[in-house]
Design a protein around this motif. Sequence first.
Motif, PDB file in Angstrom:
ATOM      1  N   ALA A   1      43.055  35.308  44.041  1.00 12.64           N
ATOM      2  CA  ALA A   1      42.028  34.568  44.862  1.00 12.64           C
ATOM      3  C   ALA A   1      41.343  33.381  44.357  1.00 12.64           C
ATOM      4  O   ALA A   1      41.489  32.331  45.103  1.00 12.64           O
TER       5      ALA A   1
ATOM      6  N   LEU B   1      49.077  35.667  45.273  1.00 13.27           N
ATOM      7  CA  LEU B   1      48.009  34.783  45.272  1.00 13.27           C
ATOM      8  C   LEU B   1      48.168  33.886  43.849  1.00 13.27           C
ATOM      9  O   LEU B   1      48.272  32.681  43.942  1.00 13.27           O
TER      10      LEU B   1
ATOM     11  N   VAL C   1      44.632  38.452  53.673  1.00 16.79           N
ATOM     12  CA  VAL C   1      43.898  38.733  52.596  1.00 16.79           C
ATOM     13  C   VAL C   1      42.615  39.416  52.797  1.00 16.79           C
ATOM     14  O   VAL C   1      41.642  38.488  53.240  1.00 16.79           O
TER      15      VAL C   1
ATOM     16  N   GLU D   1      38.915  34.998  49.393  1.00 16.70           N
ATOM     17  CA  GLU D   1      37.890  35.994  49.542  1.00 16.70           C
ATOM     18  C   GLU D   1      36.482  35.516  49.505  1.00 16.70           C
ATOM     19  O   GLU D   1      36.432  34.221  49.562  1.00 16.70           O
TER      20      GLU D   1
ATOM     21  N   ILE E   1      43.187  40.952  42.073  1.00 17.74           N
ATOM     22  CA  ILE E   1      43.186  40.203  43.448  1.00 17.74           C
ATOM     23  C   ILE E   1      42.045  39.252  43.444  1.00 17.74           C
ATOM     24  O   ILE E   1      42.374  37.918  43.998  1.00 17.74           O
TER      25      ILE E   1
ATOM     26  N   VAL F   1      49.813  41.543  46.363  1.00 13.99           N
ATOM     27  CA  VAL F   1      48.908  40.538  46.624  1.00 13.99           C
ATOM     28  C   VAL F   1      48.546  39.704  45.770  1.00 13.99           C
ATOM     29  O   VAL F   1      48.307  38.514  45.859  1.00 13.99           O
TER      30      VAL F   1
END
Lengths: 424, 165, 321
Positions: free
Chosen positions: A283, A23, A372, A329, A279, A19
Amino acid sequence: MNLFFTGGLAALLLIGLPVAFSLGLLAVLGMYFFNDGSFAFAQIPIISYKSLDDFTLTALPMYVLMSQILVVSGVGRDLYEMASRWFRHFPGGLAIATVFCCTIFSAISGSSVATAVTVGAVALPEMVRRGYRKRYVLGLLAAGGTLGILIPPSVPMILYGSLTGVSVGKLFIAGIIPGIILTLTFMVFSSIQMRHIKEKPATWAERWEASRKAIWGLLLPIVIIGGIYSGIFTPTEAAAVGVVLAFLIALLVYRNLTADNLKQIILSTVKTNAMILFIIIGAMLLGFILTILQIPQAITEAAISLDVSPWVIFILINIVLLILGMFLETISILVITVPILYPIITALGFDPIWFAIIMVINMELALISPPVGLNLFVLKGLDKKNTIIEIVKGVIPYAVIMILFIVLLCFFPQIVTYLVENVQ
Amino acid sequence: MNKLYHFSDLLIKWAAYLSGILIFITTIMTFYEVVTRALFGMPTIWATELSTYAIIGSCFLGTAYAVRTYAHITVDLIVNRVNEKARVALAYVSNALGLLFSIILAWYGFHHVLKTFELGVTSTSLLRIPMYLPEMFIPIGGVLLIIAFILQLIDGGVHKGGDHL
Amino acid sequence: ACSNDKQETEASGKEYEPATIRLAYNLPADHHISQGVEEFVKKIEEKSDGQIDMQVFANGQLLTDKDMNQSLLTGGVEMGMNSSTIWASTVPAMGIFDVPYAFETYEEAGEALNGELGNVLRSEMEDVGVKVLMFADYGFGQFANNKHPLESPEDFKGLKIRSVGALPSEFIQAYGASPVFMGGGEVYMGLQRKTVDGATSGTTAMVQRNYDEVTDYLTVNNYVYFEFILGVNKDFWDELPEKTQNLIEETANETEEWIRHQTKLEDERTLQELKDRGMEVYEVPEEDIPLWKEASMPVWESFKNEAGDVGEELLDMVDGE
Ligand code: NA
Ligand code: NA
């Protein structure tokens, strides 16, 4: 362009690129195709650094570390055992015990991820061992963890306050009753969902014995909550106090911190920490390119430019937040949308504190909505055998509860405003 | 060749231990700050700032290890449902893409650090730390990631990472 | 800007070459600097008949104050506005705004920035690759605390005061207090729970962040004149046609004057508001200022060390009158 980003993200995720890198790479591709390449590429290190350049974020690895110490030493197990002996004779008793632990840790930390990590590490193996259906447990933990940002202290509330000028103290107070109601609803629902498992009641002797054993673990939230509310330390610093206490308890009381244990603690902390922080970097990179291309702004403005009743706009806002919540996020969503939404919401006559709580519940949803969703990833990170699909299936009923809760707050705004108006 | 492979994995693991030590140090610094401020009324001027750098370091030093131990979250919807051949092919593609991102991160990260160094940018705090120092974690992390993804490509579609590390 | 330019800009906006300019900053929408920036943007778009497309990213949507310098220098955004305190970490001379009592009135600051001092700062900034379009005044810095009224520098002794930036922290130390560093989001709670005893900021920000709810005493000592800088990437700027440059510079100058005028009004309004909300306010009388200034001399020394010859030159300018 919107198709490029949604389709691109789906493609990268589905071929099995982690992930964080999906991103990040999508952000890079977006910069290359839509934002004249090299100029934008120079922003990659700037945004990557900025993503982590925040003291409040230091709490996250420390809570991960604390949870690892609690797990490896057995402190967490004893704490959980106590809760289970008090609750296990109820239908789905361990589920209630788990939500109970989530609530305690929510009141310790301002972050949902930290709550999910800490409770999940103990509760997941224990509940599965005792025959609870894994999917239900995963859903419960992912959702229960999100209470971390509704029950104060709460990082998103602090951010909302700083973006709008609404008093953070009032926001914290406003979160208390909704937090308790949502907690109780989770308890009731999970208890009904997992009602088939009902263990024989523990005797009073057993309960007290477990409580005595768990006393050290119980001390932890008391010291932390007490320390935060008396102002000895900030919610961020509380994480460090938590680690030191957990460490001392493991070292002096449990006496089982071997070199091997320590190695295990360090390496699993490092893995989880790097996974979550990377992550966040991915993001933020994607958030940067989407923002510079004005995509979230355009979506939000399109939704609110319609000439319809305030409530229709309110519903549209919630739908937009839900959609953004799938892909971004929470910090990015708040920073992008609050400055746009706040003047509109107040102009339409809605109460800004009430709306803040609606926003926070939407952020809770963002944490558990695929593709996400940080809490989904945290639970997956706890055990490689967990699949995102399984966690998502487990979490759906809780997402429905949260959406219904938003509806409830629309009909009874007093749930939010009562304490704010009556407590000084 | 084999030696280089093992040395590379060892390097990644050392970086992971360093990452863990940084998290420990952060804890100690933050705890020290609480104690000196709450008990003696003497806050430090360094704990908050150095903690932030340490956490940035912990992420970039640990992320390659997370790649090698398959700790980074992946969506396994398709990967789990295709035959072995397709799975190997997908693993090559995704690791190559991961490598691409890592190269860009390391390359532009390096140039960023160079620019910060030339400009002589310091932190805005009392410590006035030269900012190229904490920023250096970015290209270092990028290079570690490059190594990790190359090792993944050498492994092919087989999960050789993880437990043997 | 001379009158010749003005006539040109009054002609049809269609003559402007199309350009897209992204402008990022991190202040809330209702702040007077934000209002100035929005007006600046609107005027440029209107006068160029929409040929110049200004894309604004307010409130830290895109970049925070900290990231702005490097993003602006590398062309991530074409224009960016952030605090001079942050610029001081890249261009030490910009620390002049954090030197206590360098500027003692709004008028004095305005004159200095329109004169030689402004020119020195502009050229220092151009050396690293940013052209200064506007010095946007944020207002005077004050102290809020929840311990006791601060009526002399000695009253600061032993207090824990939340601080940002090197020179303001050295100021706090010079008065015998300890600077505390905590995340921006934690300050409100830190003050509420007395983790820190006080904080420093302009009154506009104190009203916005509801400091009156968590602190009792406000000391108006006008110790520093917070400044925000609207800069443009120099490479990008040099590529713009002269006509566009003139339009932007003229509009920036008008806006700068408007903001300076507004700053005084806003400082007065928000001070009154904090009084109305029940804060106990101590305004340092003018005859005491030399005493407060004297006690802050270590910060002057520190600025000299950081900014070298240019720093000395700037200090002579502000101390000269
Ligand atoms: Na919380
Ligand atoms: Na989501």
